[in-house]
Design an enzyme around this catalytic site. Structure first.
Site, PDB file in Angstrom:
ATOM      1  NE  ARG A  19     -10.312  -5.212   0.783  1.00  0.00           N
ATOM      2  CZ  ARG A  19      -9.563  -4.169   1.178  1.00  0.00           C
ATOM      3  NH1 ARG A  19     -10.133  -3.109   1.721  1.00  0.00           N
ATOM      4  NH2 ARG A  19      -8.247  -4.170   1.012  1.00  0.00           N
ATOM      5  CD  GLN A  71     -13.026  -1.817  -0.378  1.00  0.00           C
ATOM      6  OE1 GLN A  71     -12.256  -1.748   0.569  1.00  0.00           O
ATOM      7  NE2 GLN A  71     -14.243  -2.333  -0.251  1.00  0.00           N
ATOM      8  CG  HIS A  96      -8.462   0.223  -2.721  1.00  0.00           C
ATOM      9  ND1 HIS A  96      -7.687  -0.863  -2.367  1.00  0.00           N
ATOM     10  CD2 HIS A  96      -9.102   0.610  -1.581  1.00  0.00           C
ATOM     11  CE1 HIS A  96      -7.859  -1.111  -1.073  1.00  0.00           C
ATOM     12  NE2 HIS A  96      -8.698  -0.243  -0.573  1.00  0.00           N
ATOM     13  CB  CYS A 141     -14.102   1.374   0.176  1.00  0.00           C
ATOM     14  SG  CYS A 141     -13.590   3.109   0.194  1.00  0.00           S
ATOM     15  CG  ASP A 145     -13.462   6.591  -1.004  1.00  0.00           C
ATOM     16  OD1 ASP A 145     -13.347   6.399   0.232  1.00  0.00           O
ATOM     17  OD2 ASP A 145     -12.478   6.640  -1.774  1.00  0.00           O
ATOM     18  NE  ARG A 184      -3.831   0.719   1.953  1.00  0.00           N
ATOM     19  CZ  ARG A 184      -5.047   0.828   2.491  1.00  0.00           C
ATOM     20  NH1 ARG A 184      -5.224   1.552   3.571  1.00  0.00           N
ATOM     21  NH2 ARG A 184      -6.073   0.201   1.960  1.00  0.00           N
TER      22      ARG A 184
HETATM   23  N1  NVA Z   1      -9.902   6.889  -1.386  1.00  0.00           N
HETATM   24  C1  NVA Z   1      -9.535   6.424  -0.068  1.00  0.00           C
HETATM   25  C2  NVA Z   1      -9.787   4.958   0.076  1.00  0.00           C
HETATM   26  C3  NVA Z   1      -9.474   4.399   1.439  1.00  0.00           C
HETATM   27  C4  NVA Z   1      -9.701   2.928   1.517  1.00  0.00           C
HETATM   28  C5  NVA Z   1      -8.069   6.761   0.194  1.00  0.00           C
HETATM   29  O1  NVA Z   1      -7.256   6.563  -0.705  1.00  0.00           O
HETATM   30  O2  NVA Z   1      -7.756   7.231   1.285  1.00  0.00           O
HETATM   31  N1   CP Z   2     -11.176   0.047   2.622  1.00  0.00           N
HETATM   32  C1   CP Z   2      -9.884  -0.034   3.024  1.00  0.00           C
HETATM   33  O1   CP Z   2      -8.970  -0.314   2.237  1.00  0.00           O
HETATM   34  O2   CP Z   2      -9.702   0.184   4.343  1.00  0.00           O
HETATM   35  P1   CP Z   2      -8.312   0.394   5.103  1.00  0.00           P
HETATM   36  O3   CP Z   2      -7.760   1.721   4.648  1.00  0.00           O
HETATM   37  O4   CP Z   2      -8.681   0.373   6.546  1.00  0.00           O
HETATM   38  O5   CP Z   2      -7.383  -0.726   4.729  1.00  0.00           O
END
Ligand code: NVA
Ligand code: CP
Length: 310
Positions: free
Chosen positions: A298, A138, A135, A270, A230, A108
């Protein structure tokens, strides 16, 4: 016919074939059923997944870690701040070294290019656990959840309201592969990347999905089977928070918006959710919301990915 996915990177749903997407979804269904009946299944005995995190996570970290444990393997949490990466070791060298110890790498991070570079130099499969661009884990999980709830993906009408971000991009890619129509409603200046939209439309042309960009959320939700939202400010955009609150104020998923949708519409997010911003408490905690089923899936979906590629 099953296709072998051993060694496959999972970086973007766009890179997967329709058969591979279906195989991941079918495997997730089997693994979820096995877990529910207490059937122990350890295909990854002796295997280790390294998980590099440059950003925070609740769901991704825990679901991948538990997934490896349930499959008989081991997961190693690697905070990027503690790796030599932080002191300038290259992604290429990191990939080559980690490949000597690990059977798979989940990452990540901010830059999508970093994941592509990691995959280029790694000899073990690389899984994208979120970048600024995409992502995929997800959205593959979300396809699985929608299929569970609606019994199909083809022809389902998903309306995403909010930022044209990593989630919007992956939803377009996922919908395109699954034959699911995806409409993105974003304020001006926050639309999805045109290059990603074009790629998704090219994929959609092969499955009959429609990928649309629409400015009017109230109009778009009238025919929605799923309303998805989101956060307005993603990880890394904290400084833009105040400006984004203003830009997105007419793009909240609230009961007023739901009143204009069908009675059986389902609401997805998400997570993490910011109640009072992109979604109200009464909607995210209300009867149409399936956000915690999404979060659970997930685990099942990522077990499928891990069992298939490692
Ligand atoms: N768009 C959000 C998704 C988190 C799971 C982010 O990138 O923070
Ligand atoms: N939806 C998601 O990826 O959550 P986290 O940021 O908690 O991993």
């Amino acid at each position: 016919m099953a296709v072998s996915m051993k060694g496959r990177d999972i970086i973007s749903i766009h890179d997967l074939t329709v058969e591979e997407v279906n195989q991941i979804l079918d495997t997730a269904q089997i693994l979820k059923m096995k877990q529910k009946i207490g059937d122990i299944y350890h295909p990854l005995q002796g295997k280790t997944l390294g998980m590099i995190f440059q950003k925070a996570s609740t769901r991704t970290r825990i679901s991948f870690e538990v997934a490896m444990w349930q499959l008989g393997g081991y997961a190693l949490y690697l905070s990027a701040g503690d790796l030599q990466l932080k002191r300038g070791e290259t992604i290429a060298d990191t990939a080559r070294v980690l490949s000597r110890y690990l059977d798979g790498i989940m990452i990540r991070t901010y830059s999508h290019q970093e994941v592509l570079d990691l995959a280029e130099y790694s000899t073990v499969p690389v899984i994208n656990g979120l970048t600024d661009l995409l992502h995929p884990c997800q959205v593959l999980s979300d396809l699985f959840t929608i299929k569970e709830k609606k019994g199909r993906l083809e022809g389902v009408n998903l309306v995403y309201i909010g930022d044209g971000n990593n989630m919007a991009h992956s939803l377009m890619f996922g919908g395109a592969k699954a034959g699911m129509h995806v409409t993105i409603c974003s304020p001006s200046g926050y639309e999805p990347d045109p290059g990603i939209t074009a790629l998704a439309r090219a994929d959609a042309a092969k499955t009959g999905a429609a990928i649309s960009i629409h400015g009017d959320a109230a109009e778009a939700v009238k025919t929605a089977d799923i309303i998805y939202t989101d956060v307005w400010a993603s990880m890394g955009q904290e400084e833009e928070h105040a400006q984004r609150l203003k830009a997105f104020e007419r793009y909240q998923v609230n009961s007023g918006l739901l009143a204009g949708a069908r009675d059986d519409v389902l609401v997805m997010h998400c997570l993490p959710a910011h109640r009072g911003e992109e979604i109200t408490g009464e909607v995210v905690d209300g009867p149409r919301s399936i956000v915690f089923d999404q979060a659970e899936n997930r685990l099942h979906l990522q077990k499928a990915i891990l069992a298939l590629v490692m």
